[in-house]
Design a protein around this motif. Structure first.
Motif, PDB file in Angstrom:
ATOM      1  N   MET A 145       1.059  -1.568  -0.066  1.00  0.00           N
ATOM      2  CA  MET A 145       0.042   0.092   0.308  1.00  0.00           C
ATOM      3  C   MET A 145       0.503   1.068   0.124  1.00  0.00           C
ATOM      4  O   MET A 145       0.395   2.323   0.594  1.00  0.00           O
ATOM      5  CB  MET A 145      -0.497  -0.088   0.967  1.00  0.00           C
ATOM      6  N   CYS A 162      -0.037   3.468  -3.565  1.00  0.00           N
ATOM      7  CA  CYS A 162      -1.579   4.176  -3.651  1.00  0.00           C
ATOM      8  C   CYS A 162      -1.513   5.018  -2.579  1.00  0.00           C
ATOM      9  O   CYS A 162      -2.646   5.590  -2.350  1.00  0.00           O
ATOM     10  CB  CYS A 162      -2.282   2.616  -3.100  1.00  0.00           C
ATOM     11  N   VAL A 205      -2.226  -2.394  -3.612  1.00  0.00           N
ATOM     12  CA  VAL A 205      -2.882  -0.987  -3.659  1.00  0.00           C
ATOM     13  C   VAL A 205      -4.229  -1.225  -3.868  1.00  0.00           C
ATOM     14  O   VAL A 205      -5.010  -2.341  -3.854  1.00  0.00           O
ATOM     15  CB  VAL A 205      -2.279  -0.656  -5.873  1.00  0.00           C
TER      16      VAL A 205
END
Length: 224
Positions: free
Chosen positions: A126, A129, A158
């Protein structure tokens, strides 16, 4: 609020950097000690590929870096929060893993502090993102390709446009929405395909995480 536009107040990523630093300071080890599902999958992929050295981007306080080190990998963990990396360093010492983990405070918008073709694998849960523009994400993936050895694996996760928070909260443009103080760049399939150009794509798997739940893709691709 939905789709509320606000005037530009500087970089959203700069604001998020301060927000994360404050959050990690106020909530030590906020994600607990158990590794993410994504890290477990990545470790299996890295082991099958014969990887030994792993660069983790956006390591936070280190639950996944510590797991990867316990699995036998040498891990270089980077994050833009010095507070988080301080917690990781302390945990590595307490766990007897200090010889397997190094850390560097680093902003993913800058060139990676590693030589060309110097790591076997890269893991980013993550990180891509976060509040990064599409241009910044592309540049980051180019940098990842630079530091990976030929055939090296990139595993990243993401949140995508099927997530419940997509188009919710404050819009920063470029598919970036801020909800609860955290800004996320939600990926669509076109961006995934764009980031795979020049790589060997191994696969994209959908999965869910957390109580919302967050809806994510786990992407595995190899440097040519």
């Amino acid at each position: 609020m939905r789709d509320q536009e606000r005037p530009a107040e500087g970089s959203a990523a700069d604001t998020q950097r301060t927000h994360w630093q404050t959050t990690y300071t106020a909530h030590p080890r906020m994600y607990g000690t158990e590794p993410s599902e994504a890290a477990r999958h990545a470790a299996a992929d890295f082991r099958a590929a014969g990887a030994r050295t792993v660069l983790e981007l956006g390591a936070g306080h280190g639950r996944d870096a510590l797991f990867l080190a316990r699995e036998g990998f040498t891990v270089h963990a980077v994050d833009f929060s010095a507070a988080a990396l301080g917690q990781l360093t302390a945990a590595a010492r307490e766990s007897g893993l200090a010889d397997r983990i190094t850390t560097t405070v680093h902003d993913v918008r800058d060139p990676l502090p590693l030589p060309e073709a110097s790591v076997d694998a890269v893991f980013a849960h993550m990180l891509l993102c976060m509040a990064l523009s599409t241009q910044e994400i592309r540049a980051a993936v180019d940098e990842i390709g630079r530091v990976l050895r030929p055939g090296g694996l990139l595993v990243y996760t993401v949140r995508h446009t099927g997530d419940a928070h997509y188009r919710a909260g404050i819009s920063h443009g470029d598919n970036i929405y801020e909800h609860g103080g955290f800004a996320v760049h939600f990926f669509d399939a076109d961006l995934i395909h764009c980031l795979a150009k020049g790589w060997r794509m191994h696969g994209v798997q959908a999965f869910e995480e957390g109580e919302l739940p967050r809806r994510l893709w786990r992407v595995t691709q190899a440097r040519r």
